[in-house]
Design an enzyme around this catalytic site. Structure first.
Site, PDB file in Angstrom:
ATOM      1  N   TYR A 189       8.286  13.024  11.065  1.00  0.00           N
ATOM      2  CA  TYR A 189       7.978  14.091  10.130  1.00  0.00           C
ATOM      3  C   TYR A 189       6.668  14.745  10.559  1.00  0.00           C
ATOM      4  O   TYR A 189       5.646  14.061  10.658  1.00  0.00           O
ATOM      5  CB  TYR A 189       7.838  13.520   8.707  1.00  0.00           C
ATOM      6  CG  TYR A 189       7.515  14.557   7.656  1.00  0.00           C
ATOM      7  CD1 TYR A 189       8.409  15.588   7.387  1.00  0.00           C
ATOM      8  CD2 TYR A 189       6.328  14.514   6.936  1.00  0.00           C
ATOM      9  CE1 TYR A 189       8.137  16.546   6.427  1.00  0.00           C
ATOM     10  CE2 TYR A 189       6.046  15.464   5.965  1.00  0.00           C
ATOM     11  CZ  TYR A 189       6.945  16.477   5.714  1.00  0.00           C
ATOM     12  OH  TYR A 189       6.664  17.433   4.762  1.00  0.00           O
ATOM     13  N   ASP A 287       0.152  13.273  16.449  1.00  0.00           N
ATOM     14  CA  ASP A 287       0.097  13.595  15.027  1.00  0.00           C
ATOM     15  C   ASP A 287      -0.504  12.376  14.321  1.00  0.00           C
ATOM     16  O   ASP A 287       0.170  11.390  14.057  1.00  0.00           O
ATOM     17  CB  ASP A 287       1.502  13.904  14.497  1.00  0.00           C
ATOM     18  CG  ASP A 287       1.499  14.236  13.003  1.00  0.00           C
ATOM     19  OD1 ASP A 287       0.490  13.925  12.326  1.00  0.00           O
ATOM     20  OD2 ASP A 287       2.496  14.772  12.505  1.00  0.00           O
ATOM     21  N   LYS A 315      -4.409  14.248   5.484  1.00  0.00           N
ATOM     22  CA  LYS A 315      -4.733  13.132   4.589  1.00  0.00           C
ATOM     23  C   LYS A 315      -6.202  12.692   4.624  1.00  0.00           C
ATOM     24  O   LYS A 315      -7.051  13.298   4.000  1.00  0.00           O
ATOM     25  CB  LYS A 315      -3.799  11.954   4.897  1.00  0.00           C
ATOM     26  CG  LYS A 315      -2.312  12.380   4.797  1.00  0.00           C
ATOM     27  CD  LYS A 315      -1.368  11.248   4.756  1.00  0.00           C
ATOM     28  CE  LYS A 315       0.074  11.660   4.960  1.00  0.00           C
ATOM     29  NZ  LYS A 315       0.845  11.942   3.773  1.00  0.00           N
TER      30      LYS A 315
HETATM   31  C1  PLP Z   1       2.919  12.283  10.326  1.00  0.00           C
HETATM   32  C2  PLP Z   1       2.796  13.441   9.383  1.00  0.00           C
HETATM   33  N1  PLP Z   1       2.582  14.666   9.879  1.00  0.00           N
HETATM   34  C3  PLP Z   1       2.444  15.735   9.084  1.00  0.00           C
HETATM   35  C4  PLP Z   1       2.526  15.609   7.721  1.00  0.00           C
HETATM   36  C5  PLP Z   1       2.375  16.818   6.845  1.00  0.00           C
HETATM   37  O1  PLP Z   1       1.145  16.782   6.200  1.00  0.00           O
HETATM   38  P1  PLP Z   1       0.917  17.565   4.815  1.00  0.00           P
HETATM   39  O2  PLP Z   1       1.719  16.842   3.777  1.00  0.00           O
HETATM   40  O3  PLP Z   1      -0.548  17.512   4.595  1.00  0.00           O
HETATM   41  O4  PLP Z   1       1.415  18.955   5.030  1.00  0.00           O
HETATM   42  C6  PLP Z   1       2.734  14.350   7.155  1.00  0.00           C
HETATM   43  C7  PLP Z   1       2.818  14.198   5.695  1.00  0.00           C
HETATM   44  O5  PLP Z   1       3.152  13.169   5.151  1.00  0.00           O
HETATM   45  C8  PLP Z   1       2.884  13.229   8.011  1.00  0.00           C
HETATM   46  O6  PLP Z   1       3.124  12.010   7.514  1.00  0.00           O
END
Ligand code: PLP
Length: 488
Positions: A189, A287, A315
């Site tokens: 994700y 990421d 986060k």
């Molecule tokens: C690995 C990862 N990348 C990107 C995101 C997206 O972040 P946001 O919810 O701040 O848009 C998340 C959200 O849970 C995530 O777990």
């Protein structure tokens, strides 16, 4: 890089082959739901003890799709309305207390509503309010602090969310390399932007979740199966194929594995990806939205000792406060965010009215300083180890096919195996719906036992999770697993 004796939350690397085998076995076995009488008792808890939550979320459903604004809050039988958060606990509007293993989806390694950070943020708010649109010194302080812990982040651009930061990272990669293809790992994700909702949650699922996104938008997004480096459709083969088809701008990975290691990767996966990126001139994007600061102040890159070209943050980068996102990395790539139109390199356009506001920048800065002072990532990781061991013992005691594993403070408790289903299975959809039902029920049962999880299968621990909290939690899980149907 930190100099403490143990800088990272991961005390041991789980045996990936064994976990993959257990995941496959779990989805091949009969379902193990909670006994109907026990489930009824759990549902009665919601009816009798959570009337305030029921009332307010039912009222909200008139104006808010689904009654809640946040994906993580769509819980069965109805969402809980939370009134208070402190350390390891949450309280709902009816006064019920819960152990908080959702941790807002991961940003609060110090525990919820951590006073030393909150107080510094209030000082900033009192002085200049949440936003001015002009530079504030905490932007610099945060960027320099990130660089101290993650030297690969030579420059940092703060944005509003992890989703935006992922968008920015792939745009910068394409602008910098002049290439088009982005390769991700199936199941991962990377937020919900048009170009990255591909192969989301379940490996091989392609556009399954991409409702509302034109196919043409995703024509340059590709996925590999987790851990597939050398296979026929693995990373190496794809990079080779892309050479004559627009080239690969970047490979983006969640370094512990897709969906925060719902599908764990081999310990050497990232270094193999790094080598292939170098061989093919593709950028490597880590990421670290979940792993950044949570598994250690040096992030996954410090743990693996790998230098990505770009890193995505979310986060923890705003310490559990709003507007948490950013991208950082090599100065030559990062400078494209500031490049002027026409002057050689074209500018990688990003923006955001509320991005990098003083509140978010100060919150991130003070939270990371506090994590440094307290060694919170390691303490949260130890709590994760203890919770994992406790859950393992309960699963074994009842002879259940469930399994649990952790990378420090990130735990996966598999009772239904939704994310282990094979999309090419002819019975995928019926299996998905019956297993989702079990997931919902498990989540509800945990809540009724006073434990909040992420979708009934993922748990984040924090520094606030003392041995006493972990013991209480394990006792609650024990009661749930005691009520699981026996197989005759
Ligand atoms: C690995 C990862 N990348 C990107 C995101 C997206 O972040 P946001 O919810 O701040 O848009 C998340 C959200 O849970 C995530 O777990």
């Amino acid at each position: 890089m930190t100099t403490t004796a143990q800088a990272y939350a991961i005390s041991h690397w789980p045996n990936t082959d064994e976990l993959v085998a257990r995941g496959r076995r779990l989805v091949a076995e009969p379902l193990r739901p909670i006994r109907r009488d026990a489930m009824q008792a759990y549902l009665d808890y919601f009816e009798t003890r959570c009337a305030g939550s029921k009332r307010s979320t039912a009222a909200a459903a008139k104006y808010i799709p689904g009654g809640v604004q946040h994906n993580l809050a769509f819980n069965y039988p109805f969402p809980l309305s939370i009134a208070r958060a402190d350390g390891a606990y949450l309280w709902d509007v009816d006064g019920n207390r819960y152990i908080d293993f959702l941790q807002a989806g991961g940003p609060t390694v110090l525990g919820s509503n951590y006073a030393p950070v909150r107080e510094r943020v209030i000082e900033v708010l009192n002085e200049c309010g949440p936003v001015t649109g002009l530079f504030h010194e905490y932007e610099y302080k945060l960027a320099a602090l990130i660089n101290r812990h993650m030297p690969s982040v030579e420059m940092f651009r703060m944005l509003g969310s992890g989703t935006e930061a992922c968008m920015a990272a792939i745009r910068a990669a394409r602008n910098f390399t002049g290439r088009s293809k982005i390769i991700k790992v199936g199941g991962a994700y990377h937020g919900w932007s048009d170009q990255l909702v591909f192969g989301t949650r379940i490996p091989g699922s392609g556009m399954f979740e991409a409702a509302g996104i034109p196919e043409s938008t995703l024509q340059h997004t590709q996925e590999i199966y987790p851990n597939d480096v050398d296979g026929e459709n693995g990373l190496h083969a794809l990079l080779e194929r892309n050479k004559n088809d627009g080239g690969t701008a970047a490979v983006i990975v969640e370094p512990l594995g897709p969906e925060s290691a719902s599908r764990p990767v081999q310990r050497d996966f990232n270094s193999r990806v790094r080598m292939l990126c170098d061989a093919y001139g593709a950028l490597l994007i880590f990421d670290e939205v979940v792993t950044g600061f949570r598994i250690g102040l040096g992030g996954a890159q410090g743990y693996f000792d790998i230098t990505p070209d770009l890193t995505v943050f979310g986060k923890c980068v705003a310490g559990g406060f709003p507007a948490a996102g950013g991208v950082g990395g090599r100065a030559d790539i990062m400078r494209t965010f500031a490049a002027g139109i026409g002057g050689g390199q074209q500018k990688t356009l990003v923006g955001g009215t509320l991005s990098a506001n003083p509140l978010s920048a100060a919150a991130g800065y003070f939270a990371i300083l506090e994590m440094e002072r307290t060694n919170a990532p390691v303490l949260a990781g130890r709590a994760g180890d203890k919770l994992c061991a406790g859950l393992q013992a309960v699963i074994e005691a009842f002879g259940l096919p469930f399994f649990v594993y952790n990378h420090g403070s990130i735990l996966h408790l598999e009772t239904h195996g939704v994310l282990w289903l094979d999309i090419s299975d002819a019975d995928f959809f019926p299996k998905l719906s019956e297993r989702r039902k079990i997931a919902e029920e498990m989540g509800a049962a945990y809540s009724a036992e006073g434990i909040i999880t992420l979708a009934g299968s993922r748990l984040y621990t924090s520094m606030a999770d003392t041995d006493e909290v972990i013991a209480q939690a394990v006792a609650g899980f024990r009661r749930v697993f005691e009520s699981v149907e026996r197989v005759h």
